[in-house]
Structure formats: structure tokens, C-alpha cells
Design an enzyme around this catalytic site. Structure first.
Site, mmCIF file in Angstrom:
data_model
loop_
_atom_site.group_PDB
_atom_site.id
_atom_site.type_symbol
_atom_site.label_atom_id
_atom_site.label_comp_id
_atom_site.label_asym_id
_atom_site.label_seq_id
_atom_site.Cartn_x
_atom_site.Cartn_y
_atom_site.Cartn_z
ATOM 1 C CD GLU A 127 -2.283 1.297 2.888
ATOM 2 O OE1 GLU A 127 -3.256 2.042 3.076
ATOM 3 O OE2 GLU A 127 -1.800 0.573 3.786
ATOM 4 C CE LYS A 163 -7.187 1.419 3.697
ATOM 5 N NZ LYS A 163 -6.045 1.977 4.467
ATOM 6 C CB CYS A 221 -4.322 -1.235 4.679
ATOM 7 S SG CYS A 221 -3.587 -1.027 6.327
#
Length: 548
Positions: A314, A371, A422
Site C-alpha cells: 500500500e 481502498k 490494508c
């Protein structure tokens, strides 16, 4: 001879010796009551702490099967004594929740100090304290609501109470996980050590594991509650708890024992680069130079080893997509022709996204995943119109990062993939949806450098659950650790060191199987809710008939 002053003292203060004796008894009673309440709250806190020890860094997963039982006993035994004192009663589940969630999420304190963001030391401490307090109380709220509903609806029938208690807990976890702040489900207490029971996740997702834990704890608690009741054979509940525990593990083992097919035409050799760029320098010239050099050299090394694709963490290259074309790593992709999944930033109007881009051999972007689940306060501001100005006074964090669409599809040159960045890893529904849409393998890209070492290990545990639930091979690339490769049974094929620069490759296999959970989602929670409601209604009608 009697003391001449006794009568004088007593008359002066309008008291006699009988009054003094009564006061002494009252003081003694109140003191005993105070210490009794204190011991109850201490027991609730300790049992919550025991549940917190099930996850990293301790990993005592077996405690999860007994750590809820003391609270169960307390809320049922103390209902009568504290029924008129709702505040005191609700302190029991609150203390348990603080013990569990506070300890399990203590890694969040690793964000302090935030001097790398320019936040003063005291302000950083205040922000860290607020974050730990808020997430702890948010998690503890589940336990408080559960206890309140148990008292209201569970009744006095032991087995009915177990059914209702299990259903309520699963419903509450489902509600909490539908929001933006979620991590410490009871189910993740079993990951990564008890892979057998985690295979229940293939049937109904995390709720299947949570339900198993709550039910076993409830049966143990009921055995203790009724241990002196001559009308009820308490040992039968211990027997049922033992039988349930063994049966569920047998079911999990049967799923765990299914051989994994590894057809050559489904093989995909993937490499990861763990750049190990500390956050304190990540956005500084030194950090940018290390990122460009580390990820470019890692990509070239892996390409020379014959990998099919390379996954980066990320935000591996903290640039916008429009600026990536001029970086050395894109030149390396054009030279070697090996696909690269690069973590960088995308643009969405005047805001930006935390994204993973698929670069093909010609240097073109063919797909992008944004994300979906952002960390509240860390990556976006809830109620920004109200809180935005307040947060800006405390921290220079950029509040203009935005969520990706929950219905994204991530197609690659090797077929459709399941992507997660994440914090996405904590939300099983995100991975289930992508698997149902045809995702054949998991790509998990993360940067856990903000926190203590316990957090990335818990994060790895979350990815293990997602791999098992979807029956997919998973590749996990992180900035500072732990990166890894996971097979569909949750076995970690390789895991990186922590705070180290690493490159590694493994062969994974594309799969198109669909577990019951992928096909039907969390069907268990509605089933528990309907069945417990029906059982409660029948029991209520029977009681009314007896009373009449």
C-alpha cells in the site's frame, strides 16, 4: 465504675451507644458491599483481559473458549441484585469489553509520537489516547448492548438462554462490521493458530466461528450457574459444551483435510517486494529515493527470477498515478514485460484514493482498485463538515482521501482477482463479494508501519481468515512486515521478517470454487435470530398459559 463522660458525650451529640452500634453495622455492610461490587467488576475485567490474550502478541487462542463464561455467569447471577441499578449492572459488560478490546487493540498506541507528521508530542499523545479510548469503548459497546438484551430477553431456560445469547452476539457483530470501525471479532481470536475451527468460516463466514465460541462459553457458564440446582443436572451442559466443541472441530477438520488441487495451467508465480520505508521518512526526499530504488531493484530481481507478476505494498510509491509514468519502476516494467501491481494514489475529482494499479508490460494501467474501507480519523473524517475544522487544529492529517466503491471489480492479465488494501482485510464481506464475482486469487497490499509489531501479525491473521472463507490463495505485501503467502487452508507458506527489506516469490493457483459462505453469505446469523425469536415466543406463551 461507669465513665462519667459517656453519658455526657452521647447526650451532647444526641446519640446513644445503640446508635453507634447501628452505625458500625451499616458501615461494615456498606464496606462489604463495596468490596463485593469491586470484586465483581475486577472479575469481569480479568475475564475480558483473558479474551484479549488470545490474539497477538500472546496468541493464547484456547482461552477464547472459556473467557466469556465468567461474564455470562455474572450478568445472569447479578440480574436480580442489580436489576434496579442499571448503571452498576452495565459496568460488568463494560469492564469486560474494555479488558478485551483495550488489550487486543493496544497496538494502536504505536502511532505515537507522530512527529513525522509534524504533530507536537503532547498533541500526538492526546490523539493517541483518544483513538485508543474510542476504539476500546466502541468495541465494548457490543458487550454492553449484548448484556442488556440478554437480561431483557434471555429468560431463565438455560438452553434457550444459550441460543438467544449466541444469536444476539452474532447480530451485533454483523451490525458493527457493517460500519467503518471494525477489527476485533471474537472469530479472529482463533487466527492463525486454530486453522481447523476457522474452516467453519467456509460455511457462514466469521459469524460461524463467533457463534461457536459464544455457545460453548454459554454452556459452560450455565453448568456453573446450575451446579447446585437439584432440579437441573448441570453436568449435562458441560457434556453438551464438550460435544459441541468436538463436533465443530471435526466439521472444521473435514474441510481442512480436503486436498488442494494444483493444476499447472492455473499456476501463477508472484513476487512481493517489502520496501521497509519507515513512515518517519516516507514522504521526505530520503524516503522517496529509497522507495524508488528499493521497489525498482526488487522488481528487476524478481523479473529475472521468472515471476509472472510483482505485488508492492500500500502506497509503495507515494505518487499520483499521473506521475508514475516517469519513475524508474515503470521503465523497468516496460523493459522486462512482467506485470506489476503498484500501490500509489489515484485521483477522484479534488480528492484522492489509496489505490492499487495493474501495470502491464507496455507500461499501461489496465485496472485499478481503490481502498474501500478507510480508517476513521486516520484517513478520513467522519462528519467532515462538523469535525473537519476541529481535527485540523489537532493534526495536519489530510482529510481529503475518499472511499473506493464497494462494488469494484479488479481484472488482471491473469484473470479476475480479489483485492484488498490494508484495513479492507477486516471486512470479510468485501472479499466474499469479489469471490462471488469471479475473483480467483487474493492480493492484499498494506502498510502497517504506523503501529507496534502486534498489529501486522493480527493483520496477517485477518488475511488468513479471508483466504479460508473464500477458498483462495492469498499474496500479502506490506511495507515493513509481515508480508506472506497463504494457501486456501490458511497455512502460511512463507512470512517475512519485521522491519526488514525483503523480496520473495511463491507459486499460487487460481481457483474458481465457491464456498457456502461465498454463495450464500452470512446465512447463519438470520437463522439464529429467527430460531431464537421463535423459541422465545413459544416459551413466553407457555409461561403465560401457566400463569393464567
Amino acid at each position: 465504675m461507669p465513665c462519667p463522660y459517656k453519658e455526657f458525650i452521647c447526650r451532647k451529640h444526641y446519640l446513644n451507644w445503640y446508635d453507634f452500634a447501628r452505625i458500625g453495622v451499616v458501615v461494615k455492610y456498606q464496606t462489604k458491599k463495596l468490596f463485593s461490587s469491586f470484586s465483581l467488576y475486577t472479575l469481569a475485567l480479568i475475564s475480558g483481559v483473558l479474551m484479549g490474550l488470545t490474539v497477538a502478541p500472546v496468541g493464547a487462542w484456547f482461552l477464547a473458549w472459556i473467557a466469556l463464561a465468567p461474564l455470562w455467569v455474572l450478568i445472569n447471577k447479578e440480574t436480580t441484585q442489580l436489576a434496579g441499578k442499571r448503571r452498576k449492572f452495565l459496568l460488568l459488560p463494560l469492564f469486560w469489553g474494555i479488558g478485551y478490546h483495550g488489550l487486543a487493540l493496544f497496538w494502536i498506541t504505536g502511532i505515537h509520537p507522530m512527529d513525522w507528521l509534524g504533530v507536537p508530542w503532547l498533541a500526538s499523545l492526546a490523539i493517541t489516547t483518544f483513538c485508543l479510548t474510542f476504539v476500546t469503548l466502541w468495541g465494548a459497546a457490543i458487550v454492553v448492548v449484548w448484556a442488556a438484551l440478554m437480561v431483557r430477553f434471555a429468560g431463565k431456560q438455560p438452553l434457550l438462554r444459550v441460543l438467544i445469547g449466541t444469536a444476539i452476539w452474532c447480530v451485533l457483530e454483523g451490525i458493527w462490521s457493517a460500519g467503518d470501525l471494525w477489527w476485533s471479532s471474537l472469530s479472529y481470536t482463533q487466527s492463525p493458530h486454530n486453522l481447523v475451527i476457522l474452516h467453519l468460516g467456509q460455511l457462514a463466514g466469521p459469524s460461524a466461528v463467533t457463534a461457536a465460541i459464544v455457545a460453548v462459553n454459554g454452556l459452560i457458564a450455565e453448568a456453573w450457574i446450575h451446579r447446585k440446582d437439584k432440579k437441573i443436572y448441570a453436568n449435562q451442559y458441560l457434556a453438551i459444551a464438550t460435544g459441541l466443541f468436538i463436533t465443530l472441530h471435526i466439521i472444521g477438520f473435514s474441510l481442512y483435510s480436503i486436498p488442494l488441487s494444483k493444476p499447472a495451467d492455473k499456476a501463477l508465480k508472484v513476487g512481493i517486494v517489502q520496501g521497509n520505508i519507515p513512515n518517519i521518512i516516507k514522504l521526505k526526499p530520503e524516503g522517496l529515493r529509497r522507495a524508488i530504488a528499493g521497489y525498482t531493484n526488487g522488481y528487476l530481481t524478481l523479473a529475472d527470477q521468472g515471476v509472472d507478476a510483482v505485488l508492492t505494498p500500500e502506497g509503495a510509491l507515494p505518487f499520483f498515478q499521473r506521475d508514475l509514468g516517469t519513475t524508474p519502476i515503470i521503465s523497468a516494467v516496460k523493459e522486462k514485460g512482467v506485470v506489476a501491481w503498484i500501490g500509489a494514489f489515484g485521483e477522484q475529482g479534488r480528492s484522492y484514493t489509496n489505490s492499487l494499479f495493474t501495470y502491464t508490460g507496455n507500461g499501461e494501467v489496465v485496472s485499478r482498485y481503490d481502498k474501500t474501507k478507510l480508517v476513521p480519523l486516520g484517513e478520513y473524517i467522519p462528519f467532515e463538515e462538523i469535525l473537519g475544522k476541529l481535527i485540523q487544529r489537532l493534526s495536519p492529517l489530510d482529510e481529503h482521501q475518499v472511499h473506493g466503491s464497494p462494488n469494484q471489480i479488479f481484472d488482471t492479465p491473469f484473470g479476475r482477482a480479489i483485492a484488498g488494501i490494508c484495513y479492507d482485510s477486516a471486512f470479510s464481506a468485501q472479499f466474499r463479494r469479489q469471490a462471488a464475482a469471479g475473483g480467483q486469487f487474493i492480493l492484499s497490499s498494506s502498510n502497517d508501519a504506523h503501529y507496534t509489531a502486534a498489529m501486522p501479525f493480527q493483520h496477517h491473521a485477518q488475511d488468513i481468515m479471508r483466504a479460508i472463507e473464500t477458498d483462495r490463495w492469498s499474496v500479502r505485501a506490506t511495507n515493513t512486515g509481515y508480508s506472506g503467502f497463504i494457501d486456501p487452508h490458511g497455512k502460511t507458506l512463507w512470512i517475512s521478517g519485521y522491519n526488514t527489506y525483503e523480496i520473495h516469490s511463491e507459486t499460487i493457483y487460481k481457483r474458481q470454487t465457491q464456498t457456502l459462505y461465498v454463495r450464500w453469505g452470512d446465512w447463519l446469523t438470520p437463522l439464529l435470530l429467527i430460531s431464537s425469536s421463535a423459541a422465545w415466543l413459544v416459551n413466553w406463551k407457555i409461561q403465560r398459559a401457566v400463569e393464567d
